[in-house]
Structure formats: C-alpha cells, structure tokens
Design an enzyme around this catalytic site. Structure first.
Site: not given
Ligand code: FAD
Length: 315
Positions: A139, A142-143
């Site tokens: 992701c 996300c990261d």
C-alpha cells in the site's frame, strides 16, 4: 454462546474496519449484531505497523487501532464469534450462515453485512515475509510517506503500479518499476505520465527473485530477467507490491454478482443483488481501499440494514 435456533437481526461477516464499524452502529441501534471475525481478526491493518491517516490519531499501530474499534463495538453489546464462515445459503429467508464447520447448525439472520475485505497478492519470494512492514508493503498510499529521498522498487505494470510510482516521486525518491511482461498494462495516460518522469526507470520481462535486508529493514532486491535468466542485485529501501488484490468473495459467488476481479457488485453504495444482504469495504471497493473508507462503508451498510429491518417489521 450464540443461539442457533434464534433468527438474529444481523450477522456481520468480517472484523476489519468495515465489519467493526458496522458492528458499532448496529449494536448502538439495538440490532444485537453477531460478528464472525474470520481468519484475520481485525483485518489487514493488524498486519501492518503504524497508521498515519486515521483521523484523530497522528500515528497509531494498526493492531492497537483495531483493538480499540473492537472494544468500542463490545461496549455497545456486539457479540463476536472467533471462527470463519465456511458456507452460506442466501436462497431463502432467514439467511443461513455456517461458521467453523458445516456439521454445526447454521446461524439464522434476517440481514447480513459482508465485510470480508481483500487479500493483496504476494510474490512468495524469499525475504518477502521477513521484511513485511520493514520495507515491503502492498500500500503506497499508506506507507509511501515513510520514504523520502530513497530507492524504491515497485512491482507491477498496471494502473496501481503507475499510481504508486507517481505518488512516490512526490517524496524525491528514485523509483524502479519491475514489470513481468514486455510492456506496461496500465492505461495509456498513466503510462505517459510515468514515462515522462526521469526519476522512474522501468525494467521489463523481470521479476523479484529475492528481497534482501539487514534483519531490520529492506536493503535491496535480486531482479531476475525471465527471458535471459540473468539476475542482478539492486539496492532498495522499500519494495511496493502492486500485483493485484483478491477480494474475499468466493464464498458468496453462487449468490451474489461480482465483477471480473471478484468485487461484489453494489448499487446504492451497499446493496447487493439480494435484498437484506449488504456489502462493505474492500470486498466491494476497487477504488479507495483505505481503512477510513472501509469504515465509512461499514457505517452505511449498518444504517441500510437498520432501515431494511425496520421496513420488514413495518416500523
Ligand atoms: C500493508 C498494508 C498497509 C495498510 N496501511 C493502511 C494505512 O496506513 N491506512 C489506511 O487507511 N489503510 C491502510 N491499508 C488498507 C486497509 O487496511 C484496508 O483498506 C482496510 O483494512 C479494508 O477494510 P475491510 O474491513 O474492508 O477489510 P479487511 O481489513 O481486509 O478485513 C476483512 C475481514 O474479513 C474477515 N474474513 C475474511 N474471510 C472471512 C470468512 N470466510 N469468514 C469470516 N470472516 C472473514 C477477515 O478475518 C477480516 O477480519 C493498508 C493495507 C495493507 C495491506
């Protein structure tokens, strides 16, 4: 102990952000929901480390966040079953759900919320599991912000891989896309955007043979050219896998309509093709795939189930 002869108002299948948020709303509305947690209680976030985009928490461990949401649902009276659903029968009402094994009696319910999420596809190469959340991620949204001015490898050639690559250039990273085929499969406009960025390099006909690290974090990859079988090491601080997601919908395939990839099709945000069966989160969402959006879908599904049950009861 959950009663098997009783017809429950609502069974929620799945305990990720979508299922647990649905549980909070449904329990607060006195629907006495039964949540079947599944093989991965808490969902995908439990397998990652820090979440930095959950509103109200600048940074929180995924597992801690999910524990808090579960406790919130328990506080309002939700009941949890720590098993997986093994089969369902949605052909007649009440709906039937078997959990654990098919020998035990079915649980009966007037409405169901399916929130079984999705599973990112993995490479299954050495180092992938060891460095999961230590540089290996599925992701980028996300990261990605955790990496700036770093060497990043992205695996995949579709739109997600292109979006990930473009997103990661914002942090001044040097990016290498590793694509198994001879060309990218992303839409032309996304390819054009990627190809115009000098900091993105593409290696074709290749895959990742191994992810390397120093026991703490990813330090590189071994890339294998599948035409020549030649391998080459490449330094890297992070590896983002963008090789697809599998929606966890197989159990419901004989009852519910899905798209080509297996996402359950919805109308009016949460309604499946069977009245009384509602869908929430990554199992139906091929676009946003975030904890907050899954939670939002869970909220909507619970409100829709509440309205549906109210109409059935004539209230
Ligand atoms: C590595 C990684 C990092 C991420 N980081 C972030 C982040 O920082 N911020 C963010 O917003 N999002 C992040 N995401 C995305 C986010 O985790 C998902 O969008 C979100 O978890 C989807 O929620 P969901 O409830 O739809 O499904 P999931 O979280 O996938 O939960 C599905 C649930 O269904 C259950 N289930 C499956 N099969 C069955 C069955 N047969 N019977 C019963 N239950 C079943 C599972 O046990 C699980 O509890 C990340 C994802 C990954 C993979």
């Amino acid at each position: 102990m959950v009663e098997t002869k009783k017809i429950h108002d609502l069974i929620i299948i799945g305990s990720g952000p979508a299922g647990l948020t649905a549980a909070i709303y449904a329990a607060r509305a006195k629907l006495h929901p039964i949540i079947i947690s599944g093989p991965n209680p808490g969902g995908q976030l439990v397998k990652t480390t820090y979440i930095e985009n959950w509103p109200g928490d600048q940074t929180i461990l995924g597992a801690d966040l999910m524990e808090r949401i579960k406790n919130h649902a328990l506080h309002f009276g939700a009941t949890f079953i720590n098993q997986s659903v093994t089969s369902v029968d949605f052909s007649t009402k009440p709906f039937k759900v078997w959990a654990g094994n098919n020998q035990t009696p079915a649980l009966l319910a007037n409405s169901i919320i399916i929130a079984t999420g999705a599973k990112p596809k993995l490479l299954n190469c050495p180092g992938e599991e060891q460095y999961w959340s230590k540089g290996v991620s599925t992701c980028a949204t996300c990261d990605g912000a955790l990496y700036s001015e770093k060497q990043i490898v992205i695996v995949g050639g579709g739109d997600t891989a292109m979006e990930d690559a473009l997103f990661l250039t914002r942090f001044n990273n040097q990016i290498t896309i590793v694509q198994i085929g001879e060309k990218l499969t992303a839409s032309q406009i996304m390819q054009d955007r990627v190809l115009s960025k000098p900091q993105i390099k593409i290696i074709y006909h290749s895959t990742i043979q191994e992810i390397l690290g120093n026991n703490q974090h990813v330090t590189g990859v071994i890339i294998k050219n599948l035409k020549t079988n030649i391998t080459q090491p490449l330094p890297a601080n992070a590896v983002f896998l963008a090789i697809g997601l599998k929606p966890m919908s197989d159990l419901f395939a004989s009852h519910l309509e899905t798209d080509h990839y297996g996402h359950i099709l919805v109308t009016n945000q949460t309604h499946s093709n069977i009245p009384g069966i509602f869908i929430a989160g990554d199992v139906c969402d091929n676009k946003y795939r975030q904890a907050i959006t899954a939670a939002g879908f869970g909220c909507m599904a619970a409100l829709d189930a509440e309205r549906y049950l109210g109409m059935q009861k004539g209230s």
